[in-house]
Design an enzyme around this catalytic site. Structure first.
Site, PDB file in Angstrom:
ATOM      1  N   GLY A  67       0.833  -1.197   0.000  1.00  0.00           N
ATOM      2  CA  GLY A  67       0.000   0.000   0.000  1.00  0.00           C
ATOM      3  C   GLY A  67       0.862   1.239   0.000  1.00  0.00           C
ATOM      4  O   GLY A  67       1.970   1.245  -0.527  1.00  0.00           O
ATOM      5  N   CYS A  68       0.369   2.264   0.623  1.00  0.00           N
ATOM      6  CA  CYS A  68       1.042   3.564   0.645  1.00  0.00           C
ATOM      7  C   CYS A  68       2.377   3.481   1.366  1.00  0.00           C
ATOM      8  O   CYS A  68       2.469   2.958   2.479  1.00  0.00           O
ATOM      9  CB  CYS A  68       0.134   4.572   1.342  1.00  0.00           C
ATOM     10  SG  CYS A  68       0.895   6.167   1.599  1.00  0.00           S
ATOM     11  N   PHE A  69       3.420   4.020   0.753  1.00  0.00           N
ATOM     12  CA  PHE A  69       4.740   3.952   1.383  1.00  0.00           C
ATOM     13  C   PHE A  69       4.839   4.819   2.626  1.00  0.00           C
ATOM     14  O   PHE A  69       5.696   4.597   3.469  1.00  0.00           O
ATOM     15  CB  PHE A  69       5.877   4.217   0.416  1.00  0.00           C
ATOM     16  CG  PHE A  69       5.831   5.430  -0.467  1.00  0.00           C
ATOM     17  CD1 PHE A  69       5.244   6.629  -0.084  1.00  0.00           C
ATOM     18  CD2 PHE A  69       6.425   5.372  -1.722  1.00  0.00           C
ATOM     19  CE1 PHE A  69       5.239   7.735  -0.920  1.00  0.00           C
ATOM     20  CE2 PHE A  69       6.434   6.478  -2.566  1.00  0.00           C
ATOM     21  CZ  PHE A  69       5.838   7.660  -2.158  1.00  0.00           C
TER      22      PHE A  69
END
Length: 182
Positions: free
Chosen positions: A14-16
């Site tokens: 997902g989002c870093f």
């Protein structure tokens, strides 16, 4: 600390921003860099990756001291803070750039990742099969500077409060005995 003693893990879940905020809390983790991996564009930008134009996943590259924290513990943390059963999705973040992936740097990492996925699937930890890709690491493209330590610098931003903060808190709860002090 000598760089030669450090190991590298590259993970997409997902989002870093979420991954960076979680992993940087762990004892033995020396640095966490947000970036992109696994695509075809030789010069990916955040905007192009977010549009899904490059084939890259948002990743973090974790530099860690294996004498303090081992690769399996990092993988356990990885599977604790994201849902590895949703293809190309984490919550409201949808697209191949948000896929779950382990980019291994050697055959030992590949074997450990595959064994952990098999064990988690066999133990029925998740209600659906794990779809995390296990693939060889390719070129790591470090994200633009404004993404580095994003949660630390923007804790009251809406996405950070709703998504990043709870993931970082979950890691602190589950790994309370493995957190950095100070």
């Amino acid at each position: 600390m000598e760089q030669a003693r450090l190991s590298v893990a590259t993970l997409a879940g997902g989002c870093f921003w979420c991954l960076e905020a979680a992993f940087e809390q762990l004892e033995g983790v020396v640095s966490v860099f947000p970036g992109y991996m696994g695509g075809h564009d030789p010069r990916p930008s955040y905007e192009a990756v977010c549009r899904g134009d490059t084939g890259h996943a948002e990743v973090v590259q974790v530099h860690f001291d294996p004498a303090v924290i081992d690769y399996e513990t990092l993988l356990t943390a990885f599977f604790t803070i994201h849902d590895p059963t949703t293809l190309n999705r984490q919550g409201h973040d949808v697209g191949t750039q948000y896929r779950s992936a382990i980019y291994y740097h050697d055959d030992a990492q590949r074997a450990k990742a595959e064994a952990m996925i098999a064990r988690l699937n066999g133990d029925g930890v998740w209600s659906a099969p794990i779809v995390t890709e296990v693939t060889a690491a390719t070129i790591f493209f470090e994200a633009e500077e404004y993404h580095h330590q994003y949660f630390r610098r923007n804790p009251y931003q809406g996405y950070c409060m709703a998504v990043v903060g709870p993931k970082a808190a979950k890691l602190r709860q589950v790994f309370a005995n493995r957190l950095k002090t100070g």
